[in-house]
Scaffold this motif. Sequence first.
Motif, PDB file in Angstrom:
ATOM      1  N   ARG A 152       0.783  -1.192   0.054  1.00  0.00           N
ATOM      2  CA  ARG A 152      -0.012  -0.116  -0.077  1.00  0.00           C
ATOM      3  C   ARG A 152       0.875   1.242  -0.068  1.00  0.00           C
ATOM      4  NH1 ARG A 152      -5.270  -1.141   0.912  1.00  0.00           N
ATOM      5  NH2 ARG A 152      -5.904  -3.190   1.684  1.00  0.00           N
ATOM      6  N   SER A 153       2.187   1.097   0.437  1.00  0.00           N
ATOM      7  CA  SER A 153       2.838   2.355   0.624  1.00  0.00           C
ATOM      8  C   SER A 153       4.432   2.194  -0.085  1.00  0.00           C
ATOM      9  CB  SER A 153       2.989   2.794   2.065  1.00  0.00           C
ATOM     10  OG  SER A 153       3.779   3.947   2.302  1.00  0.00           O
ATOM     11  N   LEU A 154       4.832   2.836  -0.959  1.00  0.00           N
ATOM     12  CA  LEU A 154       6.134   2.644  -1.536  1.00  0.00           C
ATOM     13  C   LEU A 154       6.879   4.011  -1.571  1.00  0.00           C
ATOM     14  CD1 LEU A 154       8.124   0.977  -3.157  1.00  0.00           C
ATOM     15  CD2 LEU A 154       6.981   1.934  -5.218  1.00  0.00           C
ATOM     16  N   SER A 155       8.251   3.898  -0.859  1.00  0.00           N
ATOM     17  CA  SER A 155       8.989   5.183  -0.848  1.00  0.00           C
ATOM     18  C   SER A 155      10.202   4.959  -1.247  1.00  0.00           C
ATOM     19  CB  SER A 155       9.122   5.631   0.565  1.00  0.00           C
ATOM     20  OG  SER A 155       7.642   6.218   1.269  1.00  0.00           O
ATOM     21  N   LEU A 156      10.843   5.852  -2.117  1.00  0.00           N
ATOM     22  CA  LEU A 156      12.105   5.557  -2.756  1.00  0.00           C
ATOM     23  C   LEU A 156      12.892   6.614  -2.578  1.00  0.00           C
ATOM     24  CD1 LEU A 156      11.000   3.919  -6.439  1.00  0.00           C
ATOM     25  CD2 LEU A 156      11.582   2.594  -4.320  1.00  0.00           C
ATOM     26  N   SER A 157      14.223   6.760  -1.999  1.00  0.00           N
ATOM     27  CA  SER A 157      14.909   7.763  -1.630  1.00  0.00           C
ATOM     28  C   SER A 157      16.320   7.479  -2.280  1.00  0.00           C
ATOM     29  CB  SER A 157      15.048   8.039  -0.140  1.00  0.00           C
ATOM     30  OG  SER A 157      13.775   8.168   0.416  1.00  0.00           O
ATOM     31  N   TYR A 158      16.801   8.645  -2.988  1.00  0.00           N
ATOM     32  CA  TYR A 158      18.208   8.308  -3.649  1.00  0.00           C
ATOM     33  C   TYR A 158      18.377   7.028  -4.448  1.00  0.00           C
ATOM     34  CZ  TYR A 158      18.908  12.224  -0.614  1.00  0.00           C
ATOM     35  OH  TYR A 158      18.660  13.419   0.051  1.00  0.00           O
ATOM     36  N   VAL A 159      17.336   6.554  -5.077  1.00  0.00           N
ATOM     37  CA  VAL A 159      17.195   5.113  -5.873  1.00  0.00           C
ATOM     38  C   VAL A 159      17.530   5.672  -7.103  1.00  0.00           C
ATOM     39  CG1 VAL A 159      15.638   3.345  -6.427  1.00  0.00           C
ATOM     40  CG2 VAL A 159      15.825   4.120  -4.203  1.00  0.00           C
ATOM     41  N   SER A 160      18.080   4.728  -7.732  1.00  0.00           N
ATOM     42  CA  SER A 160      18.508   4.821  -9.581  1.00  0.00           C
ATOM     43  C   SER A 160      17.445   3.885  -9.984  1.00  0.00           C
ATOM     44  CB  SER A 160      19.902   4.412  -9.903  1.00  0.00           C
ATOM     45  OG  SER A 160      20.011   4.619 -11.200  1.00  0.00           O
ATOM     46  N   ILE A 161      16.659   4.482 -10.676  1.00  0.00           N
ATOM     47  CA  ILE A 161      15.402   3.703 -11.468  1.00  0.00           C
ATOM     48  C   ILE A 161      15.177   4.432 -12.815  1.00  0.00           C
ATOM     49  CG2 ILE A 161      13.721   4.801 -10.309  1.00  0.00           C
ATOM     50  CD1 ILE A 161      12.224   2.106 -10.393  1.00  0.00           C
ATOM     51  N   SER A 162      14.844   3.631 -14.002  1.00  0.00           N
ATOM     52  CA  SER A 162      14.240   4.364 -15.004  1.00  0.00           C
ATOM     53  C   SER A 162      12.811   4.703 -14.950  1.00  0.00           C
ATOM     54  CB  SER A 162      14.617   3.408 -16.417  1.00  0.00           C
ATOM     55  OG  SER A 162      13.765   2.228 -16.303  1.00  0.00           O
ATOM     56  N   SER A 163      12.246   5.626 -16.087  1.00  0.00           N
ATOM     57  CA  SER A 163      10.984   5.757 -15.989  1.00  0.00           C
ATOM     58  C   SER A 163       9.889   4.806 -16.317  1.00  0.00           C
ATOM     59  CB  SER A 163      10.710   6.933 -16.915  1.00  0.00           C
ATOM     60  OG  SER A 163       9.338   7.193 -17.099  1.00  0.00           O
ATOM     61  N   LEU A 164      10.609   3.951 -16.941  1.00  0.00           N
ATOM     62  CA  LEU A 164       9.974   2.698 -17.334  1.00  0.00           C
ATOM     63  C   LEU A 164       9.570   1.531 -16.223  1.00  0.00           C
ATOM     64  CD1 LEU A 164       8.304   0.779 -19.557  1.00  0.00           C
ATOM     65  CD2 LEU A 164      10.719  -0.007 -20.258  1.00  0.00           C
ATOM     66  N   ASP A 165      10.820   1.324 -15.732  1.00  0.00           N
ATOM     67  CA  ASP A 165      10.813   0.498 -14.428  1.00  0.00           C
ATOM     68  C   ASP A 165      10.006   1.117 -13.290  1.00  0.00           C
ATOM     69  OD1 ASP A 165      12.208  -1.477 -15.454  1.00  0.00           O
ATOM     70  OD2 ASP A 165      14.152  -0.565 -15.018  1.00  0.00           O
ATOM     71  N   LEU A 166       9.869   2.593 -13.159  1.00  0.00           N
ATOM     72  CA  LEU A 166       9.318   2.954 -12.125  1.00  0.00           C
ATOM     73  C   LEU A 166       7.449   2.800 -12.403  1.00  0.00           C
ATOM     74  CD1 LEU A 166       8.850   4.507  -9.560  1.00  0.00           C
ATOM     75  CD2 LEU A 166       9.286   6.798 -10.961  1.00  0.00           C
ATOM     76  N   ASN A 167       7.301   2.970 -13.812  1.00  0.00           N
ATOM     77  CA  ASN A 167       5.850   2.748 -13.987  1.00  0.00           C
ATOM     78  C   ASN A 167       5.649   1.337 -13.957  1.00  0.00           C
ATOM     79  OD1 ASN A 167       3.581   4.106 -14.670  1.00  0.00           O
ATOM     80  ND2 ASN A 167       3.949   3.897 -16.863  1.00  0.00           N
ATOM     81  N   LEU A 168       6.417   0.225 -14.208  1.00  0.00           N
ATOM     82  CA  LEU A 168       6.260  -0.954 -14.080  1.00  0.00           C
ATOM     83  C   LEU A 168       6.091  -1.655 -12.596  1.00  0.00           C
ATOM     84  CD1 LEU A 168       8.523  -2.568 -16.984  1.00  0.00           C
ATOM     85  CD2 LEU A 168       6.004  -2.401 -17.002  1.00  0.00           C
ATOM     86  N   LEU A 169       6.987  -0.917 -11.792  1.00  0.00           N
ATOM     87  CA  LEU A 169       6.808  -1.036 -10.192  1.00  0.00           C
ATOM     88  C   LEU A 169       5.420  -0.790  -9.930  1.00  0.00           C
ATOM     89  CD1 LEU A 169       8.239  -2.164  -7.882  1.00  0.00           C
ATOM     90  CD2 LEU A 169       9.164   0.010  -7.511  1.00  0.00           C
ATOM     91  N   LEU A 170       4.814   0.520 -10.234  1.00  0.00           N
ATOM     92  CA  LEU A 170       3.424   0.694  -9.928  1.00  0.00           C
ATOM     93  C   LEU A 170       2.403  -0.078 -10.231  1.00  0.00           C
ATOM     94  CD1 LEU A 170       3.366   4.316 -10.425  1.00  0.00           C
ATOM     95  CD2 LEU A 170       3.519   3.330  -8.367  1.00  0.00           C
ATOM     96  N   ALA A 171       2.998  -0.857 -11.476  1.00  0.00           N
ATOM     97  CA  ALA A 171       1.845  -1.912 -12.135  1.00  0.00           C
ATOM     98  C   ALA A 171       1.959  -3.062 -11.342  1.00  0.00           C
ATOM     99  CB  ALA A 171       2.156  -2.089 -13.356  1.00  0.00           C
ATOM    100  N   ALA A 172       3.225  -3.264 -10.692  1.00  0.00           N
ATOM    101  CA  ALA A 172       3.143  -4.544  -9.946  1.00  0.00           C
ATOM    102  C   ALA A 172       2.548  -4.292  -8.454  1.00  0.00           C
ATOM    103  CB  ALA A 172       4.642  -5.041  -9.783  1.00  0.00           C
ATOM    104  N   CYS A 173       2.131  -3.579  -8.091  1.00  0.00           N
ATOM    105  CA  CYS A 173       1.424  -3.027  -6.793  1.00  0.00           C
ATOM    106  C   CYS A 173      -0.035  -2.745  -6.976  1.00  0.00           C
ATOM    107  CB  CYS A 173       2.230  -2.035  -6.174  1.00  0.00           C
ATOM    108  SG  CYS A 173       4.060  -2.087  -5.851  1.00  0.00           S
TER     109      CYS A 173
END
Length: 423
Positions: A152-173
């Motif tokens: 239910r809650s995801l926080s990313l601080s100083y994390v290296s990630i692409s825009s695509l992976d970030l969107n896919l990560l949201l889709a995985a939640c």
Amino acid sequence: MDRVPVEVIGNILSHLGAARDVVIASTTCKKWRQACHKHLHMLSFNSDDWPVFRDLTTSRLEILITQTLFQSKGLQGLKILMEDVDEFSASAVIAWLMYTRETLRCLFYNVRTTPNINILDICGRQKLEILVLAHNSINGVDPNYQRFPFLRSLSLSYVSISSLDLNLLLAACPMIEFLGLINPEIAITDAQVTVELTSQTLKKVYVEAISLDKFTLEADNLEKLHLKDCALELFELSGKGKLKHFKMDDVSILHLDIIEPIDNLEIIDVSNFTIIWSKFYQIISKSSKLKRLRLWNMVFDDEIEFVDLESIAFCFPDLKYLALSYDLRDDLKEGLFHYSLQGLSLLENVTVLDLGWTILDEHFADWVACLLKRCLNVKKLIIHGVVSESKSHVECHMLASFTSSIVQLMRKYIHVDVQFVYE
């Protein structure tokens, strides 16, 4: 204490949090050791909790954490925050996560490892509800395999990630409601730094210290959006009109586009923001349910622009809290002072006025008096001011004159509670 069930003792020890305190408490007696072993829910290994953590070798730290973790069963919350400690071995960290992942509901993870481990591979498809990651990299997200069905809650601080992976990560939640992004390192695509996010379940989004060419957010159920210390050329928000709280602090946006209807907005909090007021007002003017409006240290792109109190009174009839800062340029001060308060419309529902200055001058007390006349039912007045450590004679005289003016003014409003907040 002998009558207290061991499960209750476990719950009490879980509120200690810091692993060192829990270990010391567990030495009390056999019953407390049993509580730590079978009924402890939360453990925290934080380098800030105990200075000795920084003096121990990495291998010794790994042993201490391993021994402590493996003496407890059924942990639901785990914090491993070792920002000031050298890199751990990947094998040790993997062992900690593999041992606890089946029961974990909450994971705070800020650990540097050699080599880097994929936290999504280890903790995916489990029961995690809260995940906080810092100083890690995320690559190649597979929403089918690295799925978080209960997150239910995801926080990313100083994390290296692409825009695509970030969107896919949201889709995985599929149940995610909160997303926090603090100073992420976004991969560059097509010579632009862009982020395009889509979620049907997000309710709150917090973004801090991010610089992008384009940021688009499509969230049908978004209720709260907070941008802080961001530089964006284009920010676009679309949804189904459920946004209630919109906050921006020290943000620069060249083009702001809110596509969704914002009829349900109840709170607008904007500070240290550069914008063309007419365009921003056009966006928010249909928010007839607005209850709290804060416009603080606004910088207008157009030299002749000003905040029109008459329009605010007309468009936001339910407004209960109004916060305005007084920071007008010397060359246009008197003209803007009169025009910003033109009209006769009253703000009858405003009960709290929050007013402040950056540079105090002789007009501020008059400005406060004019606002009080427009807000007939004010019960509380908060005055914020900036007072420098070294003050000239003119500044001291100005502050004294202001104090006398406010004292005289408030004799007319004896029912109003007045507070002063100086920085």
